[in-house]
Design a protein around this motif. Structure first.
Motif, PDB file in Angstrom:
ATOM      1  N   LEU A 159      41.695  94.612   9.371  1.00 59.60           N
ATOM      2  CA  LEU A 159      41.228  95.123  10.664  1.00 59.60           C
ATOM      3  C   LEU A 159      42.189  96.163  11.217  1.00 59.60           C
ATOM      4  O   LEU A 159      41.769  97.214  11.732  1.00 59.60           O
ATOM      5  CB  LEU A 159      41.061  93.962  11.648  1.00 59.60           C
ATOM      6  CG  LEU A 159      39.878  93.021  11.388  1.00 59.60           C
ATOM      7  CD1 LEU A 159      39.896  91.863  12.375  1.00 59.60           C
ATOM      8  CD2 LEU A 159      38.559  93.776  11.500  1.00 59.60           C
ATOM      9  N   LEU A 160      43.497  95.885  11.107  1.00 61.24           N
ATOM     10  CA  LEU A 160      44.484  96.850  11.599  1.00 61.24           C
ATOM     11  C   LEU A 160      44.412  98.159  10.808  1.00 61.24           C
ATOM     12  O   LEU A 160      44.525  99.249  11.386  1.00 61.24           O
ATOM     13  CB  LEU A 160      45.887  96.254  11.501  1.00 61.24           C
ATOM     14  CG  LEU A 160      46.209  95.136  12.505  1.00 61.24           C
ATOM     15  CD1 LEU A 160      47.583  94.555  12.217  1.00 61.24           C
ATOM     16  CD2 LEU A 160      46.149  95.665  13.944  1.00 61.24           C
ATOM     17  N   ALA A 161      44.217  98.050   9.474  1.00 60.78           N
ATOM     18  CA  ALA A 161      44.109  99.260   8.651  1.00 60.78           C
ATOM     19  C   ALA A 161      42.866 100.067   9.022  1.00 60.78           C
ATOM     20  O   ALA A 161      42.899 101.305   9.094  1.00 60.78           O
ATOM     21  CB  ALA A 161      44.088  98.891   7.173  1.00 60.78           C
ATOM     22  N   VAL A 162      41.744  99.363   9.266  1.00 62.55           N
ATOM     23  CA  VAL A 162      40.506 100.055   9.657  1.00 62.55           C
ATOM     24  C   VAL A 162      40.673 100.719  11.019  1.00 62.55           C
ATOM     25  O   VAL A 162      40.234 101.863  11.234  1.00 62.55           O
ATOM     26  CB  VAL A 162      39.318  99.068   9.672  1.00 62.55           C
ATOM     27  CG1 VAL A 162      38.088  99.720  10.312  1.00 62.55           C
ATOM     28  CG2 VAL A 162      38.985  98.614   8.269  1.00 62.55           C
ATOM     29  N   VAL A 163      41.321 100.018  11.946  1.00 64.22           N
ATOM     30  CA  VAL A 163      41.570 100.601  13.271  1.00 64.22           C
ATOM     31  C   VAL A 163      42.440 101.848  13.136  1.00 64.22           C
ATOM     32  O   VAL A 163      42.192 102.876  13.791  1.00 64.22           O
ATOM     33  CB  VAL A 163      42.238  99.560  14.192  1.00 64.22           C
ATOM     34  CG1 VAL A 163      42.750 100.233  15.465  1.00 64.22           C
ATOM     35  CG2 VAL A 163      41.257  98.453  14.546  1.00 64.22           C
ATOM     36  N   LEU A 164      43.464 101.772  12.274  1.00 62.30           N
ATOM     37  CA  LEU A 164      44.315 102.946  12.063  1.00 62.30           C
ATOM     38  C   LEU A 164      43.521 104.094  11.461  1.00 62.30           C
ATOM     39  O   LEU A 164      43.677 105.260  11.861  1.00 62.30           O
ATOM     40  CB  LEU A 164      45.481 102.572  11.144  1.00 62.30           C
ATOM     41  CG  LEU A 164      46.449 103.719  10.797  1.00 62.30           C
ATOM     42  CD1 LEU A 164      47.114 104.257  12.062  1.00 62.30           C
ATOM     43  CD2 LEU A 164      47.491 103.269   9.788  1.00 62.30           C
ATOM     44  N   LEU A 165      42.631 103.799  10.495  1.00 61.58           N
ATOM     45  CA  LEU A 165      41.803 104.855   9.888  1.00 61.58           C
ATOM     46  C   LEU A 165      40.911 105.515  10.943  1.00 61.58           C
ATOM     47  O   LEU A 165      40.803 106.746  11.004  1.00 61.58           O
ATOM     48  CB  LEU A 165      40.965 104.248   8.770  1.00 61.58           C
ATOM     49  CG  LEU A 165      40.123 105.221   7.931  1.00 61.58           C
ATOM     50  CD1 LEU A 165      40.077 104.750   6.476  1.00 61.58           C
ATOM     51  CD2 LEU A 165      38.700 105.349   8.459  1.00 61.58           C
ATOM     52  N   ILE A 166      40.262 104.684  11.763  1.00 62.68           N
ATOM     53  CA  ILE A 166      39.387 105.233  12.809  1.00 62.68           C
ATOM     54  C   ILE A 166      40.193 106.066  13.797  1.00 62.68           C
ATOM     55  O   ILE A 166      39.752 107.140  14.242  1.00 62.68           O
ATOM     56  CB  ILE A 166      38.651 104.089  13.539  1.00 62.68           C
ATOM     57  CG1 ILE A 166      37.688 103.390  12.580  1.00 62.68           C
ATOM     58  CG2 ILE A 166      37.892 104.615  14.749  1.00 62.68           C
ATOM     59  CD1 ILE A 166      37.047 102.150  13.161  1.00 62.68           C
ATOM     60  N   LEU A 167      41.398 105.593  14.130  1.00 63.00           N
ATOM     61  CA  LEU A 167      42.247 106.328  15.064  1.00 63.00           C
ATOM     62  C   LEU A 167      42.649 107.680  14.499  1.00 63.00           C
ATOM     63  O   LEU A 167      42.605 108.702  15.200  1.00 63.00           O
ATOM     64  CB  LEU A 167      43.489 105.489  15.383  1.00 63.00           C
ATOM     65  CG  LEU A 167      44.481 106.099  16.396  1.00 63.00           C
ATOM     66  CD1 LEU A 167      43.808 106.274  17.752  1.00 63.00           C
ATOM     67  CD2 LEU A 167      45.719 105.224  16.524  1.00 63.00           C
TER      68      LEU A 167
END
Length: 443
Positions: A159-167
């Motif tokens: 989830l943190l990696a996906v949030v970073l990608l979206i950011l």
């Protein structure tokens, strides 16, 4: 053109977006890898360097002992033991009765004899003594206690990696989105009629080309409006000036006709003089009306069809011969110096006739008869030039024989030359007035 396309391909929005996504995936992947490694180390350290496993094992063994006591489970009752193991989900057990394997949750359907043959009792393992219905037995319990923690940690890391990608993607396209918003605002400004506002051109992609196209359209529309306004002003000015120019000969014409009407008796010579004056004024009015009509035709903006390429002398020789003969009949001396050149020009015959008519009229009205009218050619790298030069008449009375202050004849010549991709230059140096017609070379 090919370089522009290549540059556009390299810097297109598709390439930029693909690069942004690739960078976001790589950064997010690296972030997930580091986070996962760190999480594994933290979890491993937590479970190996603490008494967490022992506490959890004791808790499950207490649960097992209570289940055995409540259900009266024997050490070889695989059905009930398997039922308890399935409820726990994250543990497996092995039961040894007198150091003989009587139950293995990994092989719950095996017979006791088979299980005993396959099992092994290792003294270095830690066994728990459990009271079964058929007596005490040693139980080896292995729990996957860290499995859930690892699973939750993995989900959190993802989830943190996906949030970073979206950011990263959001921050990467924010500038482009803001630019699109700005273009939308600038389109609204242009739509409100403010054509002086310059559209912002930023970057080298499809949006910048769109912005450049919008700005070019703005400039073209502004130029079109300015030309239209200028034509409107010129038309109003021309109408005002021509009205004044027409009023003068019309007034004289009315005066002469009134004199003829009131005079009952008039000698033939005087009558012929008034008739000549009336004819002169009528011709002047006709010339002015012809010029107005010619001006209207030129300003319609229709595309001019040019003839086949030919030399300047081929295009003008017959017309200049007629012009020279006409001027000589009017009492003018004409000197010509017409040189030849093999390079070709393209002209519109109808426009050329009108141009020469205007020049002849200009010469007749302005030129001094005592001085020769000079017609000669000049050839440059870019143009074939036809020059008409004459001395301006010094008699003020003769100078009144003009079209007025509008010089509409010369305006028409300039417009017709421009329509043929050429130009006209009229200038006066001292007493000499000169008109130069310039035709571009056409192969």
């Amino acid at each position: 053109m090919e370089n522009v396309r290549s540059k556009l391909k390299i810097n297109s929005l598709y390439v930029e977006l693909a690069g942004l996504l690739l960078a976001a995936v790589l950064i997010s992947g690296a972030f997930f890898f580091v986070l996962n490694r760190a999480g594994e180390k933290i979890i491993t350290h937590t479970f190996t360097d603490s008494d967490y496993i022992e506490k959890m094992s004791s808790a499950y063994l207490d649960s097992l002992q209570k289940y055995i006591r409540d259900e009266q489970v024997a050490s070889n009752d695989s059905a009930k033991l398997t039922e308890w193991v399935k409820r726990q989900k994250i543990v497996s057990i092995q039961v040894y009765k007198d150091e003989i394997l009587t139950y293995d949750s990994n092989y719950p359907d095996a017979e006791v004899e088979e299980a005993g043959a396959e099992g092994g009792y290792y003294e270095w393992e830690y066994y728990y003594t459990v009271q079964f219905a058929d007596g005490t037995a040693d139980v080896f319990l292995y729990g996957f206690f860290a499995y859930q923690i690892y699973t939750y940690a993995m989900i959190g890391e993802l989830l943190l990696a996906v949030v970073l990608l979206i950011l990263i993607v959001t921050l990467g396209i924010r500038r482009t989105v803001r630019y699109i918003g700005r273009l939308k605002e600038e389109c609204d400004i242009l739509g409100s009629g403010d054509l002086d506002y310059q559209v912002t051109v930023r970057g080298q992609n499809e949006l910048s080309l769109l912005a450049e196209g919008l700005d070019n359209m703005r400039r073209a529309l502004k130029e079109s409006n300015e030309k239209e306004a200028e034509l409107s002003r010129a038309g109003r000015r021309m109408i005002t000036e021509m009205s004044h120019d027409l009023r003068t000969p019309l007034t004289s014409l009315l005066i002469y006709t009134e004199i003829l009407e009131k005079k009952e008796r008039m000698d033939p010579e005087q009558l012929r003089e008034y008739i000549r004056k009336i004819e002169t004024k009528a011709r002047q009015i006709k010339r002015l009306s012809d010029n107005i009509f010619e001006y209207a035709l030129i300003t319609e903006g229709a595309e001019v069809e040019l003839g086949e390429p030919e030399t300047l002398m081929s295009a003008f020789y017959d017309l200049l011969s007629e012009l020279t003969a006409h001027l000589q009949e009017r009492g003018y001396t004409v000197e010509t110096e017409l040189g030849g050149d093999d390079r070709l020009v393209r002209v519109n015959v109808e426009y050329v006739n009108r141009i020469l008519d205007n020049i002849v009229s200009n010469i007749v009205k302005y030129a001094e008869k005592e001085a020769p009218v000079k017609i000669y050619t000049v050839y440059t790298e870019e143009y074939a030039c036809l020059v008409f030069a004459n001395r301006v008449c010094a008699d003020p009375e003769d100078r009144k024989r003009t079209e007025g202050s509008t010089n509409i004849g010369l305006h028409n010549v300039e417009k017709m030359m421009k329509s043929m991709n050429g130009s006209c230059r009229a200038e006066q140096t001292g007493e000499v007035f000169q008109v130069t017609l310039r035709f571009p070379w056409r192969g």
